[in-house]
Design an enzyme around this catalytic site. Structure first.
Site, PDB file in Angstrom:
ATOM      1  N   LEU A 189      -0.984  -8.463  -0.352  1.00 27.38           N
ATOM      2  CA  LEU A 189      -1.844  -7.281  -0.283  1.00 27.38           C
ATOM      3  C   LEU A 189      -1.696  -6.627   1.085  1.00 27.38           C
ATOM      4  CD1 LEU A 189      -5.049  -8.761  -1.980  1.00 27.38           C
ATOM      5  CD2 LEU A 189      -3.208  -7.435  -3.039  1.00 27.38           C
ATOM      6  N   GLY A 226      -3.114 -11.118   4.599  1.00 33.37           N
ATOM      7  CA  GLY A 226      -2.607 -11.407   5.935  1.00 33.37           C
ATOM      8  C   GLY A 226      -3.724 -11.821   6.882  1.00 33.37           C
ATOM      9  N   ASP A 286      -5.278  -7.547  14.653  1.00 37.75           N
ATOM     10  CA  ASP A 286      -4.358  -6.941  15.633  1.00 37.75           C
ATOM     11  C   ASP A 286      -4.828  -5.604  16.181  1.00 37.75           C
ATOM     12  OD1 ASP A 286      -4.027  -5.567  13.235  1.00 37.75           O
ATOM     13  OD2 ASP A 286      -1.944  -5.093  13.666  1.00 37.75           O
ATOM     14  N   ASN A 293      -4.590  -2.726  14.923  1.00 36.64           N
ATOM     15  CA  ASN A 293      -3.545  -1.720  14.644  1.00 36.64           C
ATOM     16  C   ASN A 293      -2.403  -1.718  15.668  1.00 36.64           C
ATOM     17  OD1 ASN A 293      -4.818  -0.810  12.330  1.00 36.64           O
ATOM     18  ND2 ASN A 293      -5.991   0.756  13.413  1.00 36.64           N
ATOM     19  N   LEU A 329      -4.926  -2.352  -2.407  1.00 33.54           N
ATOM     20  CA  LEU A 329      -6.175  -2.165  -3.146  1.00 33.54           C
ATOM     21  C   LEU A 329      -6.372  -0.675  -3.428  1.00 33.54           C
ATOM     22  CD1 LEU A 329      -8.603  -4.537  -1.173  1.00 33.54           C
ATOM     23  CD2 LEU A 329      -7.422  -5.010  -3.324  1.00 33.54           C
ATOM     24  N   LYS A 337      -6.331   2.461   5.877  1.00 26.67           N
ATOM     25  CA  LYS A 337      -6.921   1.645   4.825  1.00 26.67           C
ATOM     26  C   LYS A 337      -6.693   0.157   5.115  1.00 26.67           C
ATOM     27  CE  LYS A 337      -4.411   3.850   1.783  1.00 26.67           C
ATOM     28  NZ  LYS A 337      -3.879   4.904   2.649  1.00 26.67           N
ATOM     29  N   LEU A 393      -8.475  -3.381   6.176  1.00 30.03           N
ATOM     30  CA  LEU A 393      -9.767  -4.051   6.204  1.00 30.03           C
ATOM     31  C   LEU A 393      -9.614  -5.447   6.799  1.00 30.03           C
ATOM     32  CD1 LEU A 393     -10.955  -3.155   2.587  1.00 30.03           C
ATOM     33  CD2 LEU A 393     -11.397  -1.893   4.695  1.00 30.03           C
TER      34      LEU A 393
END
Length: 339
Positions: free
Chosen positions: A248, A268, A272, A274, A294, A306, A308
């Protein structure tokens, strides 16, 4: 002759008594000196210990005993809870003012130490606030359909009717800072907590558990090895066939609409901020895993990426397994914070 002998014996006896008395007196004086010396040392040591105790008391956290009487008073109002928090704040200020910091501590180190001290200091208040919220919820009649905590403990993975496998991939250990490892460990713990409260928990796997993450959990989460989840040191590709894995990731062009019971859906385990965009997707493609995202953008327009947290993704999946409605599952977990 007999008189002289008797006089000599009497003199000897008298002299011996005097010598014995002098010896006893000397022994007594020596004993008193030793006793006085012991008492003086004892008084000095006790005085020092008392001073040390008083000093240590001056820098120990002052736990508010009023919070312990909370059960007798009933449910605290929000105003009373705020007042209790204000007391803790005031006491913490005094505690820090009296705290003896190391002389060679850096400014950043002092800030981190104060943060840790604050966490420990406010722990009793957090427990109090948790009890108050629980009592309020019970009084308002909320959550009656939810199973009790005692009953939740009987819901095991082995007995669950839900055989969907979810794996948290913890292979990013070397790319995270210590503070991110801390956040990830809390997210894994949250996933476990969510799962064990479900009547039919998901088959939760945590793969490649090791390194800094394992050290963190061993140090701060006693008993995590007894959790009713599958904790493995092996990597995702060592445990499952690549064709059975669906990773995912937000960058995938494949939209997830439903779950296949024969597949393993990987999340995962990476915090981090981003700084490594698209890394999970790149690794999934390189390993030959399937991938999907998702359907968040099908229902909501987001102002940010997107992406989460691990526990948010797991909770959305868990909710969907119950409701079979993506919109409901996503809306509940987002709480409109990212919409």
């Amino acid at each position: 002759m007999e008189t002289k002998v008797d006089d000599a014996c009497e003199l000897k006896h008298h002299t011996g008594s005097l010598l014995s008395a002098d010896a006893d007196k000397q022994t007594l004086e020596d004993g008193l000196k030793i006793n006085d010396s012991f008492n003086n040392n004892f008084i000095v040591e006790n005085s020092e210990n008392k001073n040390e105790t008083e000093t240590s008391k001056s820098i120990e956290p002052q736990v508010n005993n009023e919070s312990r009487d909370e059960g007798k008073k009933g449910i605290l109002t929000q105003e009373e809870l705020d007042a209790e928090h204000k007391k803790y704040e005031d006491e913490f200020v005094v505690y820090i003012e009296n705290y003896q910091f190391p002389e060679d501590i850096s400014k950043n180190g002092k800030r981190k130490l104060i943060k840790n001290l604050r966490y420990e200091f406010f722990r009793p208040f957090k427990r109090l606030a948790h009890r108050v919220r629980a009592k309020r919820k019970k009084a308002e009649g909320e959550g009656k359909s939810e199973p009790s905590r005692k009953r939740c403990k009987t819901y095991s993975l082995k007995d669950s009717q839900n055989k969907l496998r979810i794996a948290i991939d913890c292979s990013y250990d070397d790319l995270m800072l210590d503070k991110d490892i801390t956040k990830l460990s809390s997210q894994v713990q949250r996933c476990y907590s969510i799962n064990r409260h479900k009547e039919n928990p998901l088959q939760l796997h945590v793969t490649q558990m090791g390194g800094k993450l394992l050290n963190r959990m061993e140090k701060h989460m006693d008993g995590f090895t007894n959790w009713d989840i599958h904790i493995k040191r092996e990597s995702l590709i060592e445990l499952f066939k690549p064709e059975d894995v669906v990773y995912l990731c937000a960058e995938s062009e494949n939209l997830l609409t439903d779950f296949d019971a024969d597949k393993v859906y990987a999340i995962g385990g990476f915090v981090d901020h981003n700084s490594h965009k698209g890394l999970s997707y790149q690794r999934a493609v390189a390993a030959g895993f399937g991938h999907a995202r998702l359907p968040i953008d099908s229902f909501f327009t987001l102002s940010t990426r997107k992406v989460l947290t691990v526990c948010h993704v797991f909770e959305i999946i868990s909710m969907f397994c119950v409701s079979k409605d993506w919109k409901v599952a996503i809306e509940i977990q987002f709480l409109k914070k990212k919409v």
